[in-house]
Write a protein that holds these residues in place. Sequence first.
Motif, PDB file in Angstrom:
ATOM      1  N   ALA A  67       0.886  -1.306  -0.015  1.00 38.08           N
ATOM      2  CA  ALA A  67      -0.042   0.106  -0.200  1.00 38.08           C
ATOM      3  C   ALA A  67       0.802   1.328   0.162  1.00 38.08           C
ATOM      4  O   ALA A  67       0.561   2.215  -0.783  1.00 38.08           O
ATOM      5  CB  ALA A  67      -0.929  -0.074   1.216  1.00 38.08           C
ATOM      6  N   LEU A  68       1.988   1.176   0.762  1.00 40.33           N
ATOM      7  CA  LEU A  68       2.782   2.673   1.002  1.00 40.33           C
ATOM      8  C   LEU A  68       3.421   2.651  -0.497  1.00 40.33           C
ATOM      9  O   LEU A  68       3.822   3.755  -0.939  1.00 40.33           O
ATOM     10  CB  LEU A  68       3.831   2.133   2.077  1.00 40.33           C
ATOM     11  CG  LEU A  68       3.419   2.315   3.335  1.00 40.33           C
ATOM     12  CD1 LEU A  68       4.425   1.840   4.422  1.00 40.33           C
ATOM     13  CD2 LEU A  68       3.188   3.600   3.683  1.00 40.33           C
ATOM     14  N   LEU A  69       3.640   1.655  -1.068  1.00 35.21           N
ATOM     15  CA  LEU A  69       4.774   1.834  -2.474  1.00 35.21           C
ATOM     16  C   LEU A  69       3.686   2.126  -3.580  1.00 35.21           C
ATOM     17  O   LEU A  69       3.896   2.797  -4.558  1.00 35.21           O
ATOM     18  CB  LEU A  69       5.319   0.403  -2.755  1.00 35.21           C
ATOM     19  CG  LEU A  69       6.528   0.170  -1.807  1.00 35.21           C
ATOM     20  CD1 LEU A  69       7.087  -1.161  -2.061  1.00 35.21           C
ATOM     21  CD2 LEU A  69       7.411   1.310  -1.498  1.00 35.21           C
ATOM     22  N   ASP A  70       2.315   1.536  -3.514  1.00 37.62           N
ATOM     23  CA  ASP A  70       1.543   1.465  -4.819  1.00 37.62           C
ATOM     24  C   ASP A  70       0.353   2.427  -4.726  1.00 37.62           C
ATOM     25  O   ASP A  70      -0.215   2.961  -5.715  1.00 37.62           O
ATOM     26  CB  ASP A  70       1.227   0.152  -5.140  1.00 37.62           C
ATOM     27  CG  ASP A  70       2.279  -0.600  -5.681  1.00 37.62           C
ATOM     28  OD1 ASP A  70       3.282  -0.238  -6.011  1.00 37.62           O
ATOM     29  OD2 ASP A  70       2.296  -1.858  -5.076  1.00 37.62           O
ATOM     30  N   ASP A  71      -0.150   2.705  -3.413  1.00 40.46           N
ATOM     31  CA  ASP A  71      -1.386   3.783  -3.277  1.00 40.46           C
ATOM     32  C   ASP A  71      -1.126   4.967  -3.211  1.00 40.46           C
ATOM     33  O   ASP A  71      -0.312   5.548  -2.573  1.00 40.46           O
ATOM     34  CB  ASP A  71      -2.063   3.272  -2.120  1.00 40.46           C
ATOM     35  CG  ASP A  71      -3.272   3.745  -1.718  1.00 40.46           C
ATOM     36  OD1 ASP A  71      -3.765   4.877  -2.720  1.00 40.46           O
ATOM     37  OD2 ASP A  71      -4.038   3.529  -0.669  1.00 40.46           O
ATOM     38  N   PRO A  72      -1.545   5.651  -4.328  1.00 39.58           N
ATOM     39  CA  PRO A  72      -1.364   7.206  -4.275  1.00 39.58           C
ATOM     40  C   PRO A  72      -1.678   7.982  -3.194  1.00 39.58           C
ATOM     41  O   PRO A  72      -1.297   9.058  -3.076  1.00 39.58           O
ATOM     42  CB  PRO A  72      -1.582   7.571  -5.589  1.00 39.58           C
ATOM     43  CG  PRO A  72      -3.177   6.618  -5.874  1.00 39.58           C
ATOM     44  CD  PRO A  72      -2.323   5.445  -5.353  1.00 39.58           C
ATOM     45  N   ASP A  73      -2.820   7.594  -2.281  1.00 33.35           N
ATOM     46  CA  ASP A  73      -3.363   8.065  -1.450  1.00 33.35           C
ATOM     47  C   ASP A  73      -2.566   7.966   0.032  1.00 33.35           C
ATOM     48  O   ASP A  73      -3.237   8.205   0.985  1.00 33.35           O
ATOM     49  CB  ASP A  73      -5.015   7.848  -1.360  1.00 33.35           C
ATOM     50  CG  ASP A  73      -5.676   8.375  -2.462  1.00 33.35           C
ATOM     51  OD1 ASP A  73      -5.170   9.515  -3.121  1.00 33.35           O
ATOM     52  OD2 ASP A  73      -6.467   7.529  -3.076  1.00 33.35           O
ATOM     53  N   ALA A  74      -1.868   6.648   0.030  1.00 29.69           N
ATOM     54  CA  ALA A  74      -1.357   6.333   1.199  1.00 29.69           C
ATOM     55  C   ALA A  74      -0.366   7.608   1.558  1.00 29.69           C
ATOM     56  O   ALA A  74       0.359   8.120   0.841  1.00 29.69           O
ATOM     57  CB  ALA A  74      -0.340   5.151   0.988  1.00 29.69           C
TER      58      ALA A  74
END
Length: 253
Positions: A67-74
């Motif tokens: 999530a940290l690497l791929d979610d733009p909203d993270a």
Amino acid sequence: MSYSVGQVAGFAGVTVRTLHHYDEIGLLVPGGRSHAGHRRYDDADLERLQRILFYRELGFPLDEVAALLDDPDADPRAHLRRRHELLTARIDKLRKMAAAVEQAMEARRMGIDLTPEERFEVFGDKDPEQYAEEAERRWGGTEAYAESQRRAARYTKEDWKRIKTEADGWGQRYAAVVAAGEPPAGEAAMDLAEEHRRHIGTYYFACPYEMHRCLGEMYVADERFKAFYDSLRPGLAEHLKDAILANAARHGG
């Protein structure tokens, strides 16, 4: 330039199996394949792996890393703050555990085989280990010291409670003698000095009068011992020393 899975595993200090797993779950999919279908990693893949390993070192589970690497909203900062709080709490817990282990190790070294909780239950804030270094420095190579270690190693919590109760009772009676103004060479003080010597002989090591005289001198010369005895009654350390000397003389020691 591209690298094989074996080369990347060597660079990063991980196993080939770990890299295969990261590929299978989509966390680190290599940028290319060889003609034979083998994984090939480029510089961007290595950079991503560095970030993965950074978060893993901090304790993040793989789904949160993704999530940290791929979610733009993270928000990496929010995740890091939360992880920092957890790590800080864990460090504090580990420090307490390390302190408890150190106490247990020291207790075993000195022959007092009790848990920290049992030690506090028996001795309260008057930890006998505060005198351990001095005792070992003075008598570490003597038979008396070795004998005290052998005896202490056999004592249970109940044994230590009994020993402590006897010592406390003696301390109260000696404090009363000092408070009453009895002289060190009086019968009451000398009898208690003799009881003190026999207590040592019963529970720790043989204590002839010559050794007891040396102990009496130390109770005044060493500030730690003096503070302990004077905590029972101001002036008690000096009074006890004189009573020990008088008692030894009474018995020809």
